[in-house]
Design a protein around this motif. Structure first.
Motif, PDB file in Angstrom:
ATOM      1  N   LEU A   1       1.586   6.568  -6.797  1.00  0.00           N
ATOM      2  CA  LEU A   1       0.489   7.479  -7.157  1.00  0.00           C
ATOM      3  C   LEU A   1       0.887   8.927  -6.913  1.00  0.00           C
ATOM      4  O   LEU A   1       0.602   9.807  -7.732  1.00  0.00           O
ATOM      5  N   LEU A   2       1.575   9.184  -5.788  1.00  0.00           N
ATOM      6  CA  LEU A   2       1.993  10.551  -5.476  1.00  0.00           C
ATOM      7  C   LEU A   2       3.001  11.069  -6.492  1.00  0.00           C
ATOM      8  O   LEU A   2       2.893  12.210  -6.974  1.00  0.00           O
ATOM      9  N   VAL A   3       3.994  10.237  -6.847  1.00  0.00           N
ATOM     10  CA  VAL A   3       4.994  10.650  -7.824  1.00  0.00           C
ATOM     11  C   VAL A   3       4.348  10.894  -9.183  1.00  0.00           C
ATOM     12  O   VAL A   3       4.669  11.864  -9.895  1.00  0.00           O
ATOM     13  N   GLY A   4       3.417  10.031  -9.578  1.00  0.00           N
ATOM     14  CA  GLY A   4       2.718  10.226 -10.846  1.00  0.00           C
ATOM     15  C   GLY A   4       1.929  11.511 -10.879  1.00  0.00           C
ATOM     16  O   GLY A   4       1.930  12.237 -11.880  1.00  0.00           O
TER      17      GLY A   4
ATOM     18  N   ASP B   1       0.837  -1.207   0.000  1.00  0.00           N
ATOM     19  CA  ASP B   1       0.000   0.000   0.000  1.00  0.00           C
ATOM     20  C   ASP B   1       0.869   1.253   0.000  1.00  0.00           C
ATOM     21  O   ASP B   1       0.550   2.241  -0.678  1.00  0.00           O
ATOM     22  N   ARG B   2       1.968   1.227   0.748  1.00  0.00           N
ATOM     23  CA  ARG B   2       2.859   2.384   0.763  1.00  0.00           C
ATOM     24  C   ARG B   2       3.512   2.593  -0.600  1.00  0.00           C
ATOM     25  O   ARG B   2       3.647   3.729  -1.067  1.00  0.00           O
ATOM     26  N   ARG B   3       3.906   1.521  -1.262  1.00  0.00           N
ATOM     27  CA  ARG B   3       4.506   1.643  -2.590  1.00  0.00           C
ATOM     28  C   ARG B   3       3.505   2.186  -3.594  1.00  0.00           C
ATOM     29  O   ARG B   3       3.835   3.044  -4.420  1.00  0.00           O
ATOM     30  N   ARG B   4       2.275   1.673  -3.523  1.00  0.00           N
ATOM     31  CA  ARG B   4       1.248   2.177  -4.438  1.00  0.00           C
ATOM     32  C   ARG B   4       0.952   3.651  -4.183  1.00  0.00           C
ATOM     33  O   ARG B   4       0.768   4.438  -5.112  1.00  0.00           O
TER      34      ARG B   4
END
Length: 376
Positions: A18-21, A11-14
């Motif tokens: 998502l934040l970087v995108g 979940d943290r990676r996703r």
């Protein structure tokens, strides 16, 4: 129990992805809005200019009471003139150097030479312009005959040096090792340049009586100025050469190895393969490099300010100066009052530079993508 920590890490990676995108998308939107706002501001400033007389905007001279230097057409002509003479100097040198570096230069020397060429792109243009205006322009103005003789003597010296190398006795085979021809080439260029200077001095002593300006006017019917298009082409060519060389070398190196092997297996030499196979195959990439160099030359300011003479004339002679759009913006904008006609004309010059560089860079990028798709 072990699934929960692993799920949390996923979940943290996703969430991080998502934040970087989203941040990348936000940066792209900000960039697009910035470009559109620049276009909008410039168009808003220059819109009243189109209600002025047409001869004011495009002619060499404007209406009564208007300085003739404000005419935009000589500035467009001067910008194109400087860019064309720059490419005449930079393209042959850059493309031939890239062809030699990609096809003949040993990898060890290539790894040392390419960074040095790329470092040239980091040299401030104000330094090149200062050297060109203070030293190169007066030097060439006093050695015009040597300037004309230099291509002939340097070419002859290079051909003679390589013929001597090719037919050298066996005991001099050490000079035929790969990579050592660079030093032979350097010696040949220096020798050809020295011969051009010496022969030019002899011609000056025999023919000149009252300086180059008088000789050009009486013998050739041409105007000669110290700061001319030849000096601009040479100095600005030094600034453009790293760009064209780097991109051309990448395009030439991207040609599939099978092309070279197939050509040489049919009996072609390395030079025949390089000229007739590799060079045409990398043509689109080289064209993109030339377009980017052309865009760089159009937008150059400091070199043009120092070397061009800043004379707004419609003259494509290599021995006269000119005035470019970028130089006019840099020189006249501090003296232009807001909402004045000169103020709007300078914004219109900036608009022309922005549109031309944007269009040229877009075409160059499309050409580069076509090259990548072809050899992907």
């Amino acid at each position: 129990m072990t699934d929960r920590p692993q799920g949390r890490r996923l979940d943290r990676r996703r969430l991080l992805d998502l934040l970087v995108g989203r941040l990348a998308a936000l940066g792209g939107v900000v960039l697009i809005l910035t470009i559109l706002s620049v276009f909008a501001v410039i168009l808003w400033v220059i819109f009243p200019l189109f209600s002025s007389p047409a001869e004011y905007r495009w002619g060499i001279s404007g209406p009564e009471g208007i300085d003739a230097g404000y005419g935009i057409l000589p500035l467009i002509s001067g910008t194109l003139k400087g860019a064309v003479y720059t490419l005449l100097f930079a393209v042959p040198v850059s493309v031939l150097a890239a062809l030699y570096a990609s096809q003949f230069l040993p990898r060890v020397l290539m790894e040392r030479l390419k960074p040095l060429v790329e470092i040239m792109a980091a040299v401030p243009s104000v330094v090149l312009g200062f050297i060109g205006g203070v030293w190169l322009a007066p030097f060439l103005a006093s050695h015009v005959f040597a300037l004309f003789l230099a291509p002939v003597f340097i070419s002859g010296a290079v051909v003679a040096a390589f013929l001597t190398r090719h037919h050298a006795p066996v005991r001099f085979r050490s000079f035929n090792l790969p990579g050592r021809e660079i030093w032979l080439l350097l010696v040949a260029v220096l020798a050809g340049g020295w011969l051009a200077l010496e022969c030019g001095a002899l011609l000056e002593a025999a023919w000149l009586r009252a300086g180059y300006e008088t000789w050009f006017a009486e013998s050739l019917g041409l105007t000669f100025t110290q700061r001319n298009a030849i000096v601009v082409g040479m100095v600005m060519g030094l600034a453009v050469t790293p760009v064209i060389f780097t991109l051309s070398e990448e395009a030439l190196s991207a040609v599939p190895r099978s092309f070279l092997e197939g050509s040489m297996s049919l009996g072609a030499t390395r030079w025949q393969t390089a000229v007739h196979i590799v060079l045409p195959a990398a043509g689109s990439g080289i064209l993109a490099a030339v377009l980017l160099g052309f865009s760089r030359a159009i937008g150059e300011t400091m070199i043009v300010l120092f070397v061009s003479g800043n004379v707004p004339v419609l003259d494509w002679s290599a021995f006269t100066g000119f005035r470019a759009l970028s130089a006019s913006v840099a020189l006249d904008l501090p003296n232009a009052a807001p909402d004045d006609t000169l103020y709007r004309v300078l914004f219109f010059a900036a608009f022309l530079l922005l549109v031309s560089t944007f269009a040229i860079n877009t075409v160059a990028e499309l050409v580069r993508r076509r090259l990548r798709r072809r050899y992907a």
